[in-house]
Design an enzyme around this catalytic site. Structure first.
Site, mmCIF file in Angstrom:
data_model
loop_
_atom_site.group_PDB
_atom_site.id
_atom_site.type_symbol
_atom_site.label_atom_id
_atom_site.label_comp_id
_atom_site.label_asym_id
_atom_site.label_seq_id
_atom_site.Cartn_x
_atom_site.Cartn_y
_atom_site.Cartn_z
ATOM 1 N NE ARG A 15 -32.057 66.999 -7.609
ATOM 2 C CZ ARG A 15 -31.375 67.737 -6.743
ATOM 3 N NH1 ARG A 15 -31.323 67.383 -5.467
ATOM 4 N NH2 ARG A 15 -30.784 68.845 -7.121
ATOM 5 C CB CYS A 238 -30.062 68.831 0.715
ATOM 6 S SG CYS A 238 -29.128 67.322 0.946
HETATM 7 P P1 HMG Z 1 -24.579 53.715 2.026
HETATM 8 O O1 HMG Z 1 -25.563 53.256 3.041
HETATM 9 O O2 HMG Z 1 -23.192 54.044 2.441
HETATM 10 O O3 HMG Z 1 -24.546 52.739 0.755
HETATM 11 O O4 HMG Z 1 -25.226 54.993 1.314
HETATM 12 P P2 HMG Z 1 -24.055 51.250 0.590
HETATM 13 O O5 HMG Z 1 -23.233 51.204 -0.648
HETATM 14 O O6 HMG Z 1 -23.500 50.720 1.874
HETATM 15 O O7 HMG Z 1 -25.440 50.522 0.292
HETATM 16 C C1 HMG Z 1 -26.475 50.438 1.261
HETATM 17 C C2 HMG Z 1 -27.762 49.981 0.591
HETATM 18 O O8 HMG Z 1 -28.179 50.967 -0.361
HETATM 19 C C3 HMG Z 1 -27.593 48.684 -0.195
HETATM 20 O O9 HMG Z 1 -28.852 48.062 -0.187
HETATM 21 C C4 HMG Z 1 -27.318 49.169 -1.592
HETATM 22 O O10 HMG Z 1 -27.667 48.237 -2.595
HETATM 23 C C5 HMG Z 1 -28.239 50.375 -1.675
HETATM 24 P P3 HMG Z 1 -29.201 46.891 0.871
HETATM 25 O O11 HMG Z 1 -28.167 45.832 0.600
HETATM 26 O O12 HMG Z 1 -29.063 47.499 2.254
HETATM 27 O O13 HMG Z 1 -30.617 46.518 0.524
HETATM 28 N N1 HMG Z 1 -27.788 51.375 -2.652
HETATM 29 C C6 HMG Z 1 -28.579 51.883 -3.599
HETATM 30 N N2 HMG Z 1 -29.872 51.665 -3.916
HETATM 31 C C7 HMG Z 1 -30.368 52.354 -4.964
HETATM 32 N N3 HMG Z 1 -29.654 53.241 -5.686
HETATM 33 C C8 HMG Z 1 -28.366 53.493 -5.390
HETATM 34 C C9 HMG Z 1 -27.785 52.786 -4.310
HETATM 35 N N4 HMG Z 1 -26.554 52.781 -3.758
HETATM 36 C C10 HMG Z 1 -26.568 51.917 -2.747
HETATM 37 N N5 HMG Z 1 -27.680 54.364 -6.117
HETATM 38 C C11 HMG Z 1 -25.534 56.267 -0.705
HETATM 39 C C12 HMG Z 1 -24.539 55.642 0.263
HETATM 40 C C13 HMG Z 1 -24.748 57.136 -1.644
HETATM 41 C C14 HMG Z 1 -26.267 55.160 -1.473
HETATM 42 C C15 HMG Z 1 -26.580 57.090 0.123
HETATM 43 O O14 HMG Z 1 -25.870 57.933 0.970
HETATM 44 C C16 HMG Z 1 -27.493 57.913 -0.744
HETATM 45 O O15 HMG Z 1 -28.298 57.389 -1.502
HETATM 46 N N6 HMG Z 1 -27.421 59.262 -0.613
HETATM 47 C C17 HMG Z 1 -28.225 60.155 -1.430
HETATM 48 C C18 HMG Z 1 -28.443 61.437 -0.716
HETATM 49 C C19 HMG Z 1 -29.223 62.390 -1.567
HETATM 50 O O16 HMG Z 1 -29.933 62.014 -2.477
HETATM 51 N N7 HMG Z 1 -29.117 63.686 -1.235
HETATM 52 C C20 HMG Z 1 -29.822 64.722 -1.945
HETATM 53 C C21 HMG Z 1 -29.263 65.003 -3.300
HETATM 54 S S1 HMG Z 1 -27.887 66.121 -3.278
HETATM 55 C C22 HMG Z 1 -28.618 67.667 -3.156
HETATM 56 O O17 HMG Z 1 -29.797 67.789 -2.955
HETATM 57 C C23 HMG Z 1 -27.755 68.869 -3.371
HETATM 58 C C24 HMG Z 1 -27.990 69.579 -4.706
HETATM 59 O O18 HMG Z 1 -29.330 69.985 -4.845
HETATM 60 C C25 HMG Z 1 -27.096 70.821 -4.795
HETATM 61 C C26 HMG Z 1 -27.195 71.683 -3.541
HETATM 62 O O19 HMG Z 1 -28.241 72.283 -3.313
HETATM 63 O O20 HMG Z 1 -26.215 71.685 -2.815
HETATM 64 C C27 HMG Z 1 -27.644 68.661 -5.879
HETATM 65 MG MG MG Z 2 -30.193 71.802 -4.034
#
Ligand code: HMG
Ligand code: MG
Length: 301
Positions: A15, A238
């Site tokens: 992941r 990230c």
């Molecule tokens: P947004 O653009 O504000 O979302 O993104 P929205 O609600 O306006 O939806 C936009 C589009 O995304 C729509 O589709 C939704 O259906 C779709 P469209 O109508 O345009 O075709 N959508 C989704 N599709 C699939 N799965 C979903 C989903 N939600 C909406 N769950 C959102 C907001 C949260 C979706 C976006 O910002 C996002 O996906 N962010 C993820 C970022 C991410 O994965 N970051 C890395 C993980 S965190 C990390 O790595 C840190 C960690 O390791 C700890 C550390 O090291 O700190 C854990």
């Molecule tokens: Mg991380």
């Protein structure tokens, strides 16, 4: 020295390791990587994320990964919102991880919401999942430093962790997202977390941007932490945290823990085989010490 006899390593390579990878990795390679990792003995793993494929295209094959890789162990999927939870339920996942940034600016960049908006939406989802018997992990990002806001106050981290604890999460994974923490800060924060949440699973998640991950893990061990997120090959980062490089490399952490006589149940040779499966598909070479030594040894023999 205050060291535990046993440590749980939660493998986050599939992941965190792959989400930031430039090359598009074929799904069957990811599946093979996960299967080889599982053979090494991991009982907890972050397999993928049900996030927007527009935001994180590398993980658009999450459903296939879940279909082919879940087993009787803890198979975590990250979800940012209700849609993510719905997808996780449809895929029959039982172990879900949420993520939130203590820093408002980071949270906005990462999930397009303020920290408060995220918490207001996530806490009811967590309560529901707990009522339905799910395992729920909360990942707390930017617990030490934020790429946009700088130093984060430990009180803010404890406050968010308390809200997650009140909602019933099983595991708090507290992260140095951009690898800026030092062992003194790590010891202080994790000692306070241990004191405030004595009965909670508490995990430390270190990125190794400045080569401090092993030292920080050692400091966290001293504070009583016995769970660490690590990533095979030291992959990771990230996409929304500029400057963050990979996680602590699982094989290098394993090497240190073995030297400290700490049991993990992980087989080093098999872990290195998993690293060999993924390396040819990556844009860059794997830098972990144990992988480099393994390659040198093979070249000599
Ligand atoms: P947004 O653009 O504000 O979302 O993104 P929205 O609600 O306006 O939806 C936009 C589009 O995304 C729509 O589709 C939704 O259906 C779709 P469209 O109508 O345009 O075709 N959508 C989704 N599709 C699939 N799965 C979903 C989903 N939600 C909406 N769950 C959102 C907001 C949260 C979706 C976006 O910002 C996002 O996906 N962010 C993820 C970022 C991410 O994965 N970051 C890395 C993980 S965190 C990390 O790595 C840190 C960690 O390791 C700890 C550390 O090291 O700190 C854990
Ligand atoms: Mg991380």
């Amino acid at each position: 020295m205050n060291l535990p006899e046993h440590v749980t390593l939660i493998e986050v390579g599939p992941r965190d390791g792959l989400q930031n990878e430039k090359n598009e990795i074929p799904t069957d390679v990811k599946i093979q990587f996960i299967k080889e990792l599982k053979k090494a003995g991991f009982k907890e793993m972050e397999l993928t994320s049900f996030v927007s494929p527009k935001w994180v295209p590398q993980l658009k094959d999450a459903l296939d990964i879940i279909q082919y890789c879940t087993d009787e162990h803890r198979n975590l999927v990250l979800t940012p919102n209700e849609k993510g939870v719905m997808r996780a339920k449809e895929a029959k996942c039982r172990d879900v991880a949420f993520f939130v940034g203590v820093s408002e600016s980071f949270n906005l960049k990462n999930i397009n919401s303020t920290t408060k908006e995220s918490m207001d939406k996530l806490l009811p989802l967590i309560r529901e999942l707990k009522e339905d018997g799910f395992f729920v992990r909360a990942c707390i990002s930017t617990a030490f430093y934020c790429p946009y806001e700088g130093k984060i106050h430990p009180d803010a981290v404890l406050d968010i962790c308390q809200q997650f604890a009140d909602a019933g999460v099983d595991d708090l994974s507290v992260a140095d997202t951009i690898g800026m923490a030092n062992p003194l800060e790590v010891y202080e924060l994790f000692s306070r977390l241990k004191a405030q949440f004595p009965d909670m699973l508490l995990t430390a998640h270190f990125h190794d941007t400045r080569g401090m991950a092993l030292a920080n893990i050692y400091a966290a061990l001293q504070a009583g932490v016995d769970r660490f997120d690590t990533s095979a090959g030291g992959l990771g980062g990230c996409p929304f945290a500029p400057g963050a490089t990979g996680n602590a490399a699982t094989e290098d952490v394993l090497h240190m823990l073995k030297a400290l006589n700490i049991e993990t149940g992980i087989d080093m040779n098999q872990l290195l085989k998993a690293v060999e499966v993924i390396e040819p598909h990556l844009a860059g070479a794997i830098q972990s010490k144990q992988h480099q030594l393994n390659k040198q040894e093979k070249a000599v023999n």
